[in-house]
Structure formats: C-alpha cells, structure tokens
Write a protein that holds these residues in place. Structure first.
Motif, PDB file in Angstrom:
ATOM      1  N   PRO A  82      64.843  14.889  27.436  1.00  0.00           N
ATOM      2  CA  PRO A  82      63.476  15.384  27.227  1.00  0.00           C
ATOM      3  C   PRO A  82      62.620  15.317  28.477  1.00  0.00           C
ATOM      4  O   PRO A  82      61.722  16.160  28.664  1.00  0.00           O
ATOM      5  CB  PRO A  82      62.927  14.482  26.116  1.00  0.00           C
ATOM      6  N   ASP A  83      62.861  14.340  29.357  1.00  0.00           N
ATOM      7  CA  ASP A  83      62.045  14.246  30.571  1.00  0.00           C
ATOM      8  C   ASP A  83      62.380  15.340  31.570  1.00  0.00           C
ATOM      9  O   ASP A  83      61.516  15.753  32.349  1.00  0.00           O
ATOM     10  CB  ASP A  83      62.211  12.867  31.209  1.00  0.00           C
ATOM     11  N   VAL A  84      63.622  15.826  31.564  1.00  0.00           N
ATOM     12  CA  VAL A  84      63.983  16.920  32.465  1.00  0.00           C
ATOM     13  C   VAL A  84      63.251  18.199  32.068  1.00  0.00           C
ATOM     14  O   VAL A  84      62.644  18.875  32.909  1.00  0.00           O
ATOM     15  CB  VAL A  84      65.512  17.145  32.476  1.00  0.00           C
ATOM     16  N   VAL A  85      63.271  18.549  30.778  1.00  0.00           N
ATOM     17  CA  VAL A  85      62.593  19.780  30.359  1.00  0.00           C
ATOM     18  C   VAL A  85      61.080  19.613  30.425  1.00  0.00           C
ATOM     19  O   VAL A  85      60.351  20.576  30.715  1.00  0.00           O
ATOM     20  CB  VAL A  85      63.045  20.226  28.956  1.00  0.00           C
ATOM     21  N   THR A 123      56.982  27.699  44.047  1.00  0.00           N
ATOM     22  CA  THR A 123      57.079  26.440  43.311  1.00  0.00           C
ATOM     23  C   THR A 123      58.167  25.558  43.908  1.00  0.00           C
ATOM     24  O   THR A 123      57.969  24.349  44.110  1.00  0.00           O
ATOM     25  CB  THR A 123      57.371  26.707  41.828  1.00  0.00           C
ATOM     26  N   LEU A 124      59.342  26.140  44.199  1.00  0.00           N
ATOM     27  CA  LEU A 124      60.405  25.359  44.829  1.00  0.00           C
ATOM     28  C   LEU A 124      59.937  24.822  46.175  1.00  0.00           C
ATOM     29  O   LEU A 124      60.218  23.661  46.528  1.00  0.00           O
ATOM     30  CB  LEU A 124      61.657  26.223  45.004  1.00  0.00           C
ATOM     31  N   ARG A 125      59.210  25.626  46.910  1.00  0.00           N
ATOM     32  CA  ARG A 125      58.705  25.206  48.231  1.00  0.00           C
ATOM     33  C   ARG A 125      57.714  24.047  48.102  1.00  0.00           C
ATOM     34  O   ARG A 125      57.738  23.100  48.892  1.00  0.00           O
ATOM     35  CB  ARG A 125      58.049  26.410  48.909  1.00  0.00           C
ATOM     36  N   THR A 147      65.062  14.975  41.347  1.00  0.00           N
ATOM     37  CA  THR A 147      66.498  14.997  41.135  1.00  0.00           C
ATOM     38  C   THR A 147      67.024  16.427  41.074  1.00  0.00           C
ATOM     39  O   THR A 147      66.277  17.378  40.836  1.00  0.00           O
ATOM     40  CB  THR A 147      66.882  14.294  39.828  1.00  0.00           C
ATOM     41  N   ARG A 148      68.329  16.544  41.267  1.00  0.00           N
ATOM     42  CA  ARG A 148      68.975  17.856  41.181  1.00  0.00           C
ATOM     43  C   ARG A 148      68.753  18.493  39.803  1.00  0.00           C
ATOM     44  O   ARG A 148      68.432  19.684  39.693  1.00  0.00           O
ATOM     45  CB  ARG A 148      70.465  17.731  41.449  1.00  0.00           C
ATOM     46  N   ALA A 149      68.890  17.708  38.734  1.00  0.00           N
ATOM     47  CA  ALA A 149      68.728  18.255  37.389  1.00  0.00           C
ATOM     48  C   ALA A 149      67.325  18.799  37.171  1.00  0.00           C
ATOM     49  O   ALA A 149      67.135  19.850  36.551  1.00  0.00           O
ATOM     50  CB  ALA A 149      69.051  17.193  36.338  1.00  0.00           C
ATOM     51  N   ALA A 150      66.305  18.085  37.674  1.00  0.00           N
ATOM     52  CA  ALA A 150      64.929  18.537  37.490  1.00  0.00           C
ATOM     53  C   ALA A 150      64.654  19.809  38.284  1.00  0.00           C
ATOM     54  O   ALA A 150      64.045  20.756  37.778  1.00  0.00           O
ATOM     55  CB  ALA A 150      63.948  17.431  37.888  1.00  0.00           C
ATOM     56  N   LEU A 151      65.101  19.857  39.539  1.00  0.00           N
ATOM     57  CA  LEU A 151      64.877  21.056  40.348  1.00  0.00           C
ATOM     58  C   LEU A 151      65.607  22.259  39.760  1.00  0.00           C
ATOM     59  O   LEU A 151      65.078  23.379  39.750  1.00  0.00           O
ATOM     60  CB  LEU A 151      65.339  20.810  41.782  1.00  0.00           C
ATOM     61  N   ASP A 152      66.815  22.040  39.259  1.00  0.00           N
ATOM     62  CA  ASP A 152      67.567  23.135  38.644  1.00  0.00           C
ATOM     63  C   ASP A 152      66.859  23.621  37.381  1.00  0.00           C
ATOM     64  O   ASP A 152      66.846  24.817  37.070  1.00  0.00           O
ATOM     65  CB  ASP A 152      68.986  22.666  38.327  1.00  0.00           C
TER      66      ASP A 152
END
Length: 412
Positions: A82-85, A123-125, A147-152
């Motif tokens: 839930p924290d990732v989404v 946003t990525l920048r 983290t990778r999961a959050a950026l993805d």
C-alpha cells in the motif's frame, strides 16, 4: 520479476537507519514525498480550475492526495504494497508546471531545442535530481532517492520521447536512473501493476472530482445533455477524440444509460444548498466506488485473488467502466476547460510563460533561484542551459509565475 531486495534498492546506497520506528523502505519513500518542497508547491498549482479561485475547488495538491487514497485502497485489495501505490499517487504530478496542462503545452514548445517538456518526465526529474535530499558520492544530486519499486510505480509512460507520441516518461539526460529503475522489468514498455493502479486512480479522481467541481462552480450542468440529443452527440464526439477508443455512437448508448441512472440524479439537481451538496458528495462516492470495485473484481477474475504486485498481473478495466470514466472526463473537457472565454485566458498564460523563459535566458544565472543558478553555470551548452531555465519555470506555482513575470518582464 525482481526480488524484494531489488525492489527496495535505491540508486544511491544509503546507510541503514535505526530510528526505533521500524519503518519499511516504502514508508520512508512516502514520507520523503510528503515532506518535499515540490509536494507543498502543488497547493498553488492548477488542477482544472485556476488555483485559488474558490475554496471548494481542487488544486494539484488535493487531487494528488485523493489519487493516493484511491490508489492505496485499490492496491491493498489487489495485494500491492500500500505504501508503494500511495507514494506513486502522491508523487505523480510533482512535475506539472504552472497553469496545468496549458502550461505543459507551452513549455513543450519552448523546450523543443533541449528535448521538449512532459509533465511525467519532469516528475521523474524532480524525484531523482531536482528535489533536495540525497547526494551521490560523485557530488551529483539523487533527488529524493526513492526505491526502485516506488520510482517504477510513478512511471506512467516508461519510454523516452518519440515522434508521434505526446506522452513519455524520461528525458535523454535522465536515462541512467531510468534504466536503473527499469532493470529487471519485463522487456518492452509494460508498466508494473502499481503504476497501472496509480494511473487508474488518477483517471477516477480526475473524472469524478472535476465534474463535481464543475457542478459546484456553475460551469457544468447535465440539463442540456438530458434535453438535447445533438449536445449528447457532440459530447460523445469530443470523448472519442480525446479519451476513448470507442466510436461516438457506442459512447452514446453508455451516456444514455448514465444519464438515466438514479444514483446520478443529484448531479442534475444541484442548487448549492447544504442538502444538495451532501447529495453531490454521495454521488461522487458512488461513482468512485463503482469504478474501483469494478476494476478490482475484473482484475481478480482474470488473475486470481492474489496477492498481486509488480509484474505478476495487469490491471483489467472493463469496457463499460472505461467508457463511463471517459464520458465524465469529457464533460469536464467540454464544459469547463473549453467553456466560453477560456481561450483568451489560456493564450495569455502561454504568453506569460514564453516571456518569462525569454527573460530568464537573458538574465540568468543572476535571476535564477539559488538552487538553479549553479546548474546554469555548470551546464555545458545552450540546450542544457535552456533545460535549467525550463526546470526553474516548471517549479513555480501559478502565483509565483505571475509574480516572476511582473518582476522580470513588466516591472512597475
């Protein structure tokens, strides 16, 4: 599919923190976004209605909070962290410039010689470079270093700029971190499930809440649609052109059923009273619940009960629910964004941004914020210097853009 350890990795390795709270890496991600300057600035950036024109109406900040809440609930039902989404929902609009999508279009033209402008790539920048939090050993900024999961999960459009595709998720000089965050994902441009959940939550919040704001503000009324078949056809044509792959005649059948739905009657009966406002809010809750529950059920029907996360499943949006959502977005487009008198205001906003970029190019680095002036000095060429100016202007709130324009372009 990546392992849990790879998902929790950060572009710049950080020493473990022992604060006594036992927070997960993804809880830390959420906190970093929530406490960022870029997130606070969303409070004064336009969603659809101009920020600050009405205490009821949504800004980019309130929209992002609503997207995060919807994404968190939907992701939890599917088995996502839930924290990732939640983080993806909070962060998804950090790159949007002043004046909403109109400002985005203006900056895209102005930034052509340095690779264009796109809110999702910006946003990525912001997340990986512009926001101040973590520095790499080589002295470069790693932004919030999520983290990778959050950026993805924030990557709605995981591909670079290409001819004929308006939407994309990374500029050329941000490819190293983009390639890192996509490492281990399936080949091609497939989005992780969390990014799909965030994207659908964005569509739900945008479609339902912008219509709610339009009705409250007096810009939207369903009465013309109920009374005029030609108006219904025109709306369906707009939706087919902007938001849906459905033919206008097919959308027309869905629209007729939507307008006849008793649950939506308060949308046509709104008069501004306390009771009608309560009924309007109840209707938005019904629509949001319908759009979320229908997609969760369809996804679980195809992929099983889960838990599902990362690349274990794809979100399934049933045709009827997708059409209803697109029609609501079309109502906001036709009666709010394209309302009479909006054209000159949009043109003036674009003119302000063009004049502001020109003034900053002429007066940089002295006229830039202290955050951006060193980046200008270190830029190797004119396109790189233009990108710094674009980053500066994109970071401004709506009121700040007007104030900077007055100070730099029209002093006195």
């Amino acid at each position: 599919m990546q392992s849990g350890a790879d998902d929790a990795a950060r572009f710049v390795a950080e020493a473990a923190k022992d604060t006594g709270y036992g927070r997960s890496p993804y809880e830390r991600d959420r906190a970093r976004v929530l406490h960022s300057a870029a997130f606070r600035r969303l409070a004064a950036k336009t969603q659809v209605h101009t920020a600050g024109t009405d205490d009821f109406l949504r800004t980019r900040l309130t929209h992002s909070l609503e997207v995060a809440q919807i994404a968190r609930e939907m992701g939890a039902r599917l088995g996502c962290d839930p924290d990732v989404v939640d983080t993806a929902g909070l962060a998804h609009d950090l790159g949007h410039p002043p004046f909403g999508h109109n400002g985005e279009d203006a900056l895209d033209v102005l930034a052509e010689s340095c690779g264009g402008f796109e809110g999702n790539a910006q946003t990525l920048r912001v997340l990986t470079r512009l926001e101040a939090k973590v520095y790499a050993p080589d002295g470069g900024s790693a932004g919030l270093n999520l983290t990778r999961a959050a950026l993805d999960a924030v990557s709605k459009y995981p591909w670079p700029r290409r001819p004929g595709r308006r939407k994309y998720g990374v500029y050329a000089d941000d490819r190293p971190v983009f390639d890192w965050l996509r490492a281990g994902s399936p080949a091609g441009e497939r989005r992780c499930l969390e990014a799909q959940v965030m994207d659908w939550a964005d569509d739900v919040a945008y479609s339902v809440h912008d219509v709610e704001d339009g009705i409250h503000g007096g810009y939207v009324s369903l009465r013309p649609l109920l009374a005029d078949e030609a108006e219904r056809r025109a709306l369906c044509a707009d939706v087919a052109a902007a938001y849906s792959g459905e033919a206008p005649e097919d959308l027309g059948g869905v629209l007729d059923e939507v307008l006849a739905d008793p649950a939506l009657a308060p949308l046509a009966a709104y008069d501004g009273s306390h009771r009608s406002l309560a009924a309007l809010k109840a209707t938005t809750s019904v629509l949001t619940g319908r759009f979320v529950a229908g997609v969760v059920a369809a996804t679980q029907e195809r992929h099983g009960p889960g838990p599902h996360r990362r690349y274990a499943a794809d979100l399934v949006v049933p045709r009827r629910i997708g059409a209803e959502c697109a029609l609501l977005k079309g109502i906001a487009l036709r009666y709010v964004m394209r309302r009479p008198g909006a054209g000159p205001r949009y043109a003036r906003q674009q003119e302000i941004l063009a004049e502001l970029v020109a003034a900053l190019l002429d007066r940089a680095p002295d006229a830039l914020d202290p955050v951006f002036a060193p980046l200008w000095r270190d830029a190797p060429d004119d396109p790189a210097r233009l990108r710094v100016v674009i980053d500066q202007v994109a970071s401004l709130t709506d009121p700040a853009a007007l104030a900077w324009h007055t100070r730099l372009v029209r002093p006195g």
